[in-house]
Design an enzyme around this catalytic site. Sequence first.
Site, PDB file in Angstrom:
ATOM      1  N   SER A   1     -54.047  41.418  -3.300  1.00  0.00           N
ATOM      2  CA  SER A   1     -55.066  42.565  -3.109  1.00  0.00           C
ATOM      3  C   SER A   1     -55.634  43.027  -4.007  1.00  0.00           C
ATOM      4  CB  SER A   1     -54.141  43.568  -2.022  1.00  0.00           C
ATOM      5  OG  SER A   1     -55.027  44.791  -2.087  1.00  0.00           O
TER       6      SER A   1
ATOM      7  N   TYR B   1     -46.928  49.749  -1.721  1.00  0.00           N
ATOM      8  CA  TYR B   1     -47.281  48.745  -0.916  1.00  0.00           C
ATOM      9  C   TYR B   1     -48.094  47.992  -1.947  1.00  0.00           C
ATOM     10  CZ  TYR B   1     -51.212  45.774   0.716  1.00  0.00           C
ATOM     11  OH  TYR B   1     -52.064  44.864   0.835  1.00  0.00           O
TER      12      TYR B   1
ATOM     13  N   LYS C   1     -47.400  44.015  -4.098  1.00  0.00           N
ATOM     14  CA  LYS C   1     -48.431  42.860  -4.440  1.00  0.00           C
ATOM     15  C   LYS C   1     -48.420  42.677  -5.954  1.00  0.00           C
ATOM     16  CE  LYS C   1     -50.196  42.171  -0.345  1.00  0.00           C
ATOM     17  NZ  LYS C   1     -49.718  40.784   0.326  1.00  0.00           N
TER      18      LYS C   1
HETATM   19  C1  WQD Z   1     -61.711  51.635   3.766  1.00  0.00           C
HETATM   20  C2  WQD Z   1     -62.559  53.015   3.450  1.00  0.00           C
HETATM   21  C3  WQD Z   1     -61.220  54.987   3.581  1.00  0.00           C
HETATM   22  C4  WQD Z   1     -59.911  55.098   7.662  1.00  0.00           C
HETATM   23  C5  WQD Z   1     -56.382  49.492   1.877  1.00  0.00           C
HETATM   24  C6  WQD Z   1     -55.380  48.975   0.962  1.00  0.00           C
HETATM   25  C7  WQD Z   1     -55.749  47.430   0.606  1.00  0.00           C
HETATM   26  C8  WQD Z   1     -55.694  46.626   1.819  1.00  0.00           C
HETATM   27  C9  WQD Z   1     -56.794  47.098   3.084  1.00  0.00           C
HETATM   28  C10 WQD Z   1     -53.969  46.356   3.433  1.00  0.00           C
HETATM   29  C11 WQD Z   1     -61.863  54.081   2.712  1.00  0.00           C
HETATM   30  C12 WQD Z   1     -62.323  55.032   4.567  1.00  0.00           C
HETATM   31  C13 WQD Z   1     -60.618  54.510   6.449  1.00  0.00           C
HETATM   32  C14 WQD Z   1     -60.334  56.262   8.547  1.00  0.00           C
HETATM   33  C15 WQD Z   1     -62.061  56.721   6.664  1.00  0.00           C
HETATM   34  N1  WQD Z   1     -54.507  46.465   2.313  1.00  0.00           N
HETATM   35  N2  WQD Z   1     -61.554  55.440   6.035  1.00  0.00           N
HETATM   36  N3  WQD Z   1     -61.389  56.956   7.724  1.00  0.00           N
HETATM   37  O1  WQD Z   1     -58.065  51.867   1.788  1.00  0.00           O
HETATM   38  O2  WQD Z   1     -60.105  50.048   0.741  1.00  0.00           O
HETATM   39  O3  WQD Z   1     -57.614  49.537   1.292  1.00  0.00           O
HETATM   40  O4  WQD Z   1     -56.401  48.889   3.014  1.00  0.00           O
HETATM   41  O5  WQD Z   1     -53.661  45.596   4.392  1.00  0.00           O
HETATM   42  O6  WQD Z   1     -54.837  47.125  -0.264  1.00  0.00           O
HETATM   43  O7  WQD Z   1     -55.408  49.777  -0.153  1.00  0.00           O
HETATM   44  O8  WQD Z   1     -59.135  50.123   3.174  1.00  0.00           O
HETATM   45  O9  WQD Z   1     -59.873  50.217   5.564  1.00  0.00           O
HETATM   46  O10 WQD Z   1     -58.120  51.996   4.897  1.00  0.00           O
HETATM   47  O11 WQD Z   1     -60.424  52.236   3.977  1.00  0.00           O
HETATM   48  O12 WQD Z   1     -62.989  57.261   6.254  1.00  0.00           O
HETATM   49  O13 WQD Z   1     -60.006  56.273   9.468  1.00  0.00           O
HETATM   50  O14 WQD Z   1     -62.650  53.613   4.808  1.00  0.00           O
HETATM   51  O15 WQD Z   1     -61.345  56.403   2.917  1.00  0.00           O
HETATM   52  O16 WQD Z   1     -62.835  54.714   1.877  1.00  0.00           O
HETATM   53  P1  WQD Z   1     -58.649  50.478   1.712  1.00  0.00           P
HETATM   54  P2  WQD Z   1     -59.366  51.156   4.428  1.00  0.00           P
END
Ligand code: WQD
Length: 337
Positions: free
Chosen positions: A124, A149, A153
Amino acid sequence: MKILLAGGAGYIGSHIALALLENGQDVVVMDNFDNSSPEAIMRVEEMTGQTVSLYEADVTNKKVTLAVFKKEKPDCVIHLAGLKAVGESIEQPIRYYRNNIDTTLTLLECMAKTGCKNIVFSSSATVYGEENAAPCHEKMPKGKCSNPYGWTKSMMEQILQDASVADKDMSVVLLRYFNPIGAHESGRIGENPRGIPNNLMPYVTQVAVGKRDKLTIFGDDYDTPDGTCLRDYIHIMDLAEGHLKAVDFCVENKGTEIINLGTGQPYSVLDIVKTFEKVNNIQVPYEIGPRRGGDLPAVYADVSKAEKVLGWKAKRTLADMCRDSWNWQKNNPEGYE
Ligand code: WQD
């Protein structure tokens, strides 16, 4: 070739299984169905007209895993088995370390016992940590992860790399995924999170389908063009096709190679919401909430190495990702249930 997908019935694994079968490979899937469904693999079989050797098994169970290796004799392993919820990993760190490290060690032990030398690992972008400014390049030293998590990784990468140093015949490809979204164009397979989604796109689709009232955007006061965070969203079928190339590279080379899988194109949370609304002609009510702990303002990939080493480049657009995510959700409002 025969490819063993450890944890292969989940969102990413099911799309990889489909791409491998369509490319003429034999596919073996081991999965404990903790956060996945046998229905996904049944649909993959139905879509391709081919069969998957499916084992309901926990990859931390060495006896069972070894029996699968002995019976199937895979040429290459794709390691996708693990727990992946960031928030849950902060509440239950020991469970995350135990499970994720255990799956990796068990696979390596079973590979050593049966002479399988090739493994592609689902890593990741989170391993770049906050020290590295985007675009993230594979040569950057890894950073501090903001949650257990992410640390699993990072540690699993190290374990795999060390294994390839000790055994010169081994080949390890560490694929650092950015943000996979979307679904197969058919709408038959897609992302099916249990409970309240942690990630942005499944939350957006559940709001659009009426399962949730509104999206909360976590902060609009970041130092980015519209104030919301920038990420590198990649279509799941592009990601799956990247694995086909990674498997070929893995079996033809030795040592460890680290490769980013992203598009290199950053989009904001608001870009996602607006594009989703436009291409699908549907409203996604949202409100602006506080920042979420651990979120970085901008995370996106330098993708030049994937193109150079694998000859692979993501082809699909953000509009494709939004259209296919919605196509899956509206055709399967309850997921696989
Ligand atoms: C993306 C953007 C949030 C939800 C994480 C892990 C990574 C990978 C994917 C998993 C961010 C914003 C999100 C919501 C929002 N692992 N958001 N409202 O954080 O980039 O990555 O997930 O299996 O290792 O770190 O992905 O989709 O959670 O968020 O505003 O309800 O969307 O703040 O900017 P992220 P995400």
